[in-house]
Enzyme design. Structure first.
Site, mmCIF file in Angstrom:
data_model
loop_
_atom_site.group_PDB
_atom_site.id
_atom_site.type_symbol
_atom_site.label_atom_id
_atom_site.label_comp_id
_atom_site.label_asym_id
_atom_site.label_seq_id
_atom_site.Cartn_x
_atom_site.Cartn_y
_atom_site.Cartn_z
ATOM 1 N N GLU A 138 1.018 -1.292 -0.085
ATOM 2 C CA GLU A 138 0.012 -0.140 -0.041
ATOM 3 C C GLU A 138 0.977 1.144 -0.115
ATOM 4 O O GLU A 138 1.547 1.446 0.890
ATOM 5 C CB GLU A 138 -0.916 0.050 1.322
ATOM 6 C CG GLU A 138 -1.920 -1.006 1.340
ATOM 7 C CD GLU A 138 -2.714 -1.347 2.457
ATOM 8 O OE1 GLU A 138 -2.600 -0.358 3.550
ATOM 9 O OE2 GLU A 138 -3.308 -2.352 2.830
ATOM 10 N N LEU B 219 -5.702 -1.802 -0.874
ATOM 11 C CA LEU B 219 -5.681 -1.738 0.307
ATOM 12 C C LEU B 219 -6.230 -2.861 1.192
ATOM 13 O O LEU B 219 -7.303 -2.803 1.759
ATOM 14 C CB LEU B 219 -6.326 -0.637 0.836
ATOM 15 C CG LEU B 219 -5.789 1.064 0.289
ATOM 16 C CD1 LEU B 219 -6.746 2.063 0.739
ATOM 17 C CD2 LEU B 219 -4.315 1.294 0.246
ATOM 18 N N GLU C 183 -4.900 -6.372 2.888
ATOM 19 C CA GLU C 183 -3.496 -7.261 3.303
ATOM 20 C C GLU C 183 -3.712 -8.496 2.804
ATOM 21 O O GLU C 183 -2.669 -9.399 2.575
ATOM 22 C CB GLU C 183 -3.277 -7.167 4.925
ATOM 23 C CG GLU C 183 -2.877 -6.186 5.674
ATOM 24 C CD GLU C 183 -3.722 -4.714 5.249
ATOM 25 O OE1 GLU C 183 -3.527 -3.651 5.083
ATOM 26 O OE2 GLU C 183 -5.134 -5.038 5.337
ATOM 27 N N GLN D 175 1.710 -2.156 5.763
ATOM 28 C CA GLN D 175 1.819 -0.944 6.252
ATOM 29 C C GLN D 175 1.872 -0.697 7.701
ATOM 30 O O GLN D 175 2.857 0.295 8.298
ATOM 31 C CB GLN D 175 0.651 -0.009 5.856
ATOM 32 C CG GLN D 175 1.040 1.359 5.660
ATOM 33 C CD GLN D 175 -0.107 2.209 4.805
ATOM 34 O OE1 GLN D 175 -0.998 2.465 5.411
ATOM 35 N NE2 GLN D 175 0.408 2.519 3.666
ATOM 36 N N TYR E 62 -1.878 -4.438 11.117
ATOM 37 C CA TYR E 62 -2.641 -4.958 9.840
ATOM 38 C C TYR E 62 -2.367 -6.180 9.277
ATOM 39 O O TYR E 62 -3.146 -6.872 8.544
ATOM 40 C CB TYR E 62 -2.091 -3.991 8.514
ATOM 41 C CG TYR E 62 -2.868 -2.621 8.648
ATOM 42 C CD1 TYR E 62 -3.661 -2.143 9.878
ATOM 43 C CD2 TYR E 62 -2.424 -1.446 7.866
ATOM 44 C CE1 TYR E 62 -4.049 -0.871 9.836
ATOM 45 C CE2 TYR E 62 -2.795 -0.382 7.722
ATOM 46 C CZ TYR E 62 -3.753 0.033 8.986
ATOM 47 O OH TYR E 62 -3.884 1.485 9.045
ATOM 48 N N ILE E 63 -1.358 -6.647 9.819
ATOM 49 C CA ILE E 63 -0.907 -8.279 9.359
ATOM 50 C C ILE E 63 -1.911 -9.253 10.073
ATOM 51 O O ILE E 63 -2.070 -10.097 9.601
ATOM 52 C CB ILE E 63 0.484 -8.593 9.731
ATOM 53 C CG1 ILE E 63 0.995 -9.522 8.771
ATOM 54 C CG2 ILE E 63 0.775 -9.046 11.206
ATOM 55 C CD1 ILE E 63 2.611 -9.842 8.822
ATOM 56 N N HIS F 267 -2.222 1.548 14.701
ATOM 57 C CA HIS F 267 -1.208 2.485 14.178
ATOM 58 C C HIS F 267 -0.087 2.454 15.247
ATOM 59 O O HIS F 267 1.266 2.649 15.000
ATOM 60 C CB HIS F 267 -1.355 3.875 13.813
ATOM 61 C CG HIS F 267 -2.208 4.034 12.707
ATOM 62 N ND1 HIS F 267 -3.690 4.193 12.925
ATOM 63 C CD2 HIS F 267 -2.309 3.995 11.245
ATOM 64 C CE1 HIS F 267 -4.145 4.187 11.752
ATOM 65 N NE2 HIS F 267 -3.494 4.038 10.662
#
Length: 369
Positions: free
Chosen positions: A26, A55, A57, A79, A83-84, A128
């Protein structure tokens, strides 16, 4: 170079050297990544080799699975660490199992770059700022790298790409976001920027040691490495001999180096920035116990909590004062052990610029250098 610059530089070298390497994810292409880590690579190598993805994963890792089977060496980017987890089965149920269930007939090599861990100032939240790696460490055969400085990041990335190419390994390359652009260990010293060696590799499962004190071994990784080095410096001013061990590899753990440096002091404090439940320190303590280490041990970790926004993050994350308090408590409450000389030759790197407190030479005690 900073860590971000070193990774960018190394990716450029690898892309120039090997035409079968692909870099994608991404915003990695046109934008050059959220933190500029892939900046300029698309312009240099073209949109067929450095490209943006959906976008999603699962699509990113699914593309890597197919590319690996087709003979490429994919370097996908996730990113943010959180997210993984949206696509963890692509690693657990597909990538890491293909060689195993096909008896080595098929393989899907890859090096998954993941921006992660916490300590971002003024930015964060659930997706994040994430400090959970337990799910990744639980997958058999997956290599998990966690560099803390620029030169190690470059060398370890090169090693991971070689492991993927030669042995078909699946590697997770965890990049600490808060250290991407860090230059100083202490204010203005530039000690955390370094020139990467274009030929350097770091053997998988080998740690990096700073100092050779005989009173305490501080075990750490990623963000806790510079924190531990500053703590070691303060303890050294009080005459405490400290050595700091940067694990660098979280799977497989550098058990041989860990035991060497634990036995050298007889006291081990683990500074673990992951969550208390399912922390990396669980396996470190288990490794010490399994090897019969009978010295004093302690650990400090982050709280079992998601990472909140802004200054509130400091209420749940491991901090430098926590490491120092735990170190002084361990030194005070445990009797001075008799260090055991390491019996195996360890190729850990010991930069002479860091020497924390007392260092024994025969019957004398000198200041570290």
């Amino acid at each position: 170079m900073t860590m971000a610059q070193a990774i960018n530089h190394t990716l450029g070298e690898l892309l120039a050297r090997d035409r079968d390497i692909l870099v994608f994810g991404e915003d990695v292409g046109r934008k050059g990544g959220v933190y500029g880590v892939t900046k300029g690579l698309r312009k240099r190598f073209g949109s067929r080799r450095v490209f943006d993805t959906l976008l999603d994963e699962q699509s990113i890792l699914g593309t890597a699975l197919g590319a690996g089977l087709a003979g490429f060496v994919p370097i996908p980017e996730i990113q943010y660490l959180a997210y993984i987890h949206n696509a963890i089965d692509q690693i657990r149920g597909e990538a890491a199992t293909l060689q195993y269930f096909s008896q080595g007939r098929y393989r899907n090599p890859m090096v998954v770059r993941v921006a992660g861990l916490a300590y971002q100032k003024g930015f964060g939240g659930h997706f994040h700022n994430d400090n959970s790696v337990a799910a990744l460490r639980d997958i058999p055969g997956v290599i998990l790298a966690a560099p803390s400085r620029a030169d190690d990041a470059a060398a370890m990335l090169r090693t991971c790409v070689s492991a993927a190419r030669v042995d078909g390994r699946v590697c997770i390359f965890l990049e600490p976001i808060a250290l991407y652009h860090t230059r100083d260990l202490t204010h203005g010293d530039g000690a955390w920027a370094a020139p990467p060696d274009p030929s350097a590799h770091v053997e998988i499962g080998r740690a990096r040691a700073y100092g050779d004190g005989e009173d305490l071994t501080l075990v750490c990784f990623a963000n806790s490495v510079p924190m531990s080095l500053r703590v070691a410096d303060r303890l050294g001013r009080d005459g405490v001999g400290v050595r700091v061990l940067d694990l660098r590899w979280l799977a497989p753990l550098p058990v041989e180096d860990l035991l060497d440096h634990a036995r050298a002091t007889g006291r081990v404090l683990i500074a673990d920035e992951t969550r208390h439940g399912g922390a990396v320190s669980d396996s470190i303590l288990a490794a010490l116990t399994d090897a019969g280490f009978n010295g004093a041990t302690a650990r400090v970790t982050s709280t079992d909590s998601f990472v909140p926004l802004g200054p509130a993050a400091e209420s749940v994350l491991l901090t430098e004062p926590m490491i120092e308090t735990a170190a002084r408590t361990l030194l005070k409450t445990s009797p001075r052990p008799h260090p055991v000389e390491a019996t195996s030759e360890s190729p850990t790197q010991r930069p002479r610029r860091f020497g924390f407190g007392r260092r024994r030479r025969g019957n004398t005690v000198e200041n570290g250098s």
